[in-house]
Enzyme design. Structure first.
Site, PDB file in Angstrom:
ATOM      1  N   LYS A  35       5.738   9.204   2.989  1.00 23.29           N
ATOM      2  CA  LYS A  35       4.499   8.114   3.120  1.00 23.29           C
ATOM      3  C   LYS A  35       4.862   6.939   2.313  1.00 23.29           C
ATOM      4  O   LYS A  35       5.784   6.961   1.672  1.00 23.29           O
ATOM      5  CB  LYS A  35       2.922   8.940   2.897  1.00 23.29           C
ATOM      6  N   GLU A  53      -0.314   7.155  -1.796  1.00 23.35           N
ATOM      7  CA  GLU A  53      -0.126   7.846  -0.721  1.00 23.35           C
ATOM      8  C   GLU A  53       0.572   9.153  -0.825  1.00 23.35           C
ATOM      9  O   GLU A  53       0.401  10.052   0.093  1.00 23.35           O
ATOM     10  CB  GLU A  53       0.414   7.040   0.481  1.00 23.35           C
ATOM     11  N   GLU A  71       3.247  14.398   0.721  1.00 19.08           N
ATOM     12  CA  GLU A  71       3.981  13.930   1.890  1.00 19.08           C
ATOM     13  C   GLU A  71       5.041  12.808   1.430  1.00 19.08           C
ATOM     14  O   GLU A  71       4.590  11.594   1.040  1.00 19.08           O
ATOM     15  CB  GLU A  71       3.399  13.619   2.819  1.00 19.08           C
ATOM     16  N   GLU A 102     -11.920  13.421   6.090  1.00 22.96           N
ATOM     17  CA  GLU A 102     -10.873  13.438   4.931  1.00 22.96           C
ATOM     18  C   GLU A 102     -11.710  13.057   3.654  1.00 22.96           C
ATOM     19  O   GLU A 102     -12.550  12.208   3.615  1.00 22.96           O
ATOM     20  CB  GLU A 102      -9.715  12.113   5.075  1.00 22.96           C
TER      21      GLU A 102
END
Length: 339
Positions: free
Chosen positions: A315, A320, A312, A264
């Protein structure tokens, strides 16, 4: 994802303009993580089609979602498939559970899904209840792959975060923390014995935001203006320094030749002062261009997975939710042109 206390020489911060970029992915061994913690994401087949149409050749999938695995059939996309945290204790304690996991999630797809690695856990801390299960689960998964005649094509590893490393400035001083050493050394010996890489989540963003007075923004974004000298090596960006600190830590526990895959790396576009579309676009473009050449300590292309494919929305609130390269309606956030 977690901050790290890398402390290079500080220089004045630089303001950056909006990035317009054209990216070649395949030469740089670049993939993109397919995080799915959202309630507005496109169907799995649409996602795989977007990978293919964008020229993204590799994917990380954080759980064995059957619809996603079905969509990957025949795509040739190289895959990191995670064993999620809730499964670690059962797979570590019961070889038959690991065998069933492989039979359910790998064997049915192995003929036409390009599995590269099984990541047994992601960012497990030495203090986590699951920590003692990681190595046994890795061993049981490998045994199951061997039984299925798949161990030759699929490597077993785990993904760590940078807070397992300390004394990382300069990079050659990098070592695993005391608690991490006890946890990670047997895992590294497993990797060394089986020719597997260590998966590492590397986030200059968090290092920078944790120490904004001591780390220059340009150094975190691959911009010129900062040089850190470490013996005979010179560092011009924080990414290289972080990766080489892990290589130093590996050497310190007797595994200098275990390769690193960056599982990542990303930069958010909102949620913090440094989290802007300009900075995020600059980071992704420069990362993709840079990993073709490797680090000062380890020249050669670094297999790297950008985090993440989409924003997303389920999250934690803040940065985030804003790591996506694409919005959930499949529109590119940075006007990036993937080839």
């Amino acid at each position: 994802m977690a901050p790290n206390s890398q402390l290079p020489v500080a220089v004045p911060l630089m303001l950056l303009g909006l990035l317009m970029s054209s990216i070649q992915l395949t030469d740089a061994q670049i993939g993109v993580c397919y995080g799915r913690i959202g309630n507005n994401l496109p169907p799995e087949q649409d996602v795989v089609n977007l990978y293919k149409s964008s020229g993204i050749a590799r994917m990380r999938l954080y759980d064995p979602d059957q619809k996603a695995l079905q969509a990957l059939r025949g795509s040739s996309i190289g895959l990191i498939l995670d064993v999620p945290k809730p499964s670690l204790q059962s797979l570590g304690s019961d070889p038959s559970a690991a065998s069933q996991w492989v039979q359910s999630n790998v064997q049915p797809y192995a003929s036409d899904v390009n599995f590269r690695y099984i990541s047994v856990g992601n960012e497990i801390e030495p203090s986590d209840a699951e920590a003692s299960s990681v190595l046994p689960a890795m061993q049981n998964i490998l045994t199951a792959l061997q039984s299925a005649n798949l161990a030759g094509q699929i490597k077993v590893s785990t993904a760590i975060k940078m807070d397992l490393i300390t004394n990382s400035y300069p990079p050659s001083n990098g070592v695993f923390t005391g608690p991490a050493t006890q946890y990670i050394t047997p895992i590294i010996n497993f990797l060394k014995s089986n020719g597997s890489p260590l998966l590492v989540n590397v986030y200059p963003y968090f290092s920078y935001t944790d120490n904004p007075q001591q780390i220059a923004l340009n150094y975190a974004l691959f911009q010129p203006g900062t040089t850190v000298t470490d013996g005979s090596l010179q560092y011009y960006n924080l990414f290289d320094a972080l990766v080489d600190a892990v290589y130093a830590a590996l050497a310190n526990v007797g595994a200098p030749n275990v390769p690193i895959v960056v599982s990542e790396s990303g930069w958010p576009s909102a949620g913090d002062n440094a989290a802007t579309p300009q900075n995020a676009g600059t980071y992704y473009q420069n990362l993709i261009n840079h990993v073709k050449q490797g680090t000062p300590k380890k020249p050669g292309a670094i297999e790297t997975y950008l985090f993440a494919m989409f924003d997303e929305n389920l999250k934690d609130a803040g940065v985030e939710q804003h790591f996506g390269l694409f919005t959930p309606d499949k529109q590119p956030k940075y006007q990036l042109s993937f080839s």
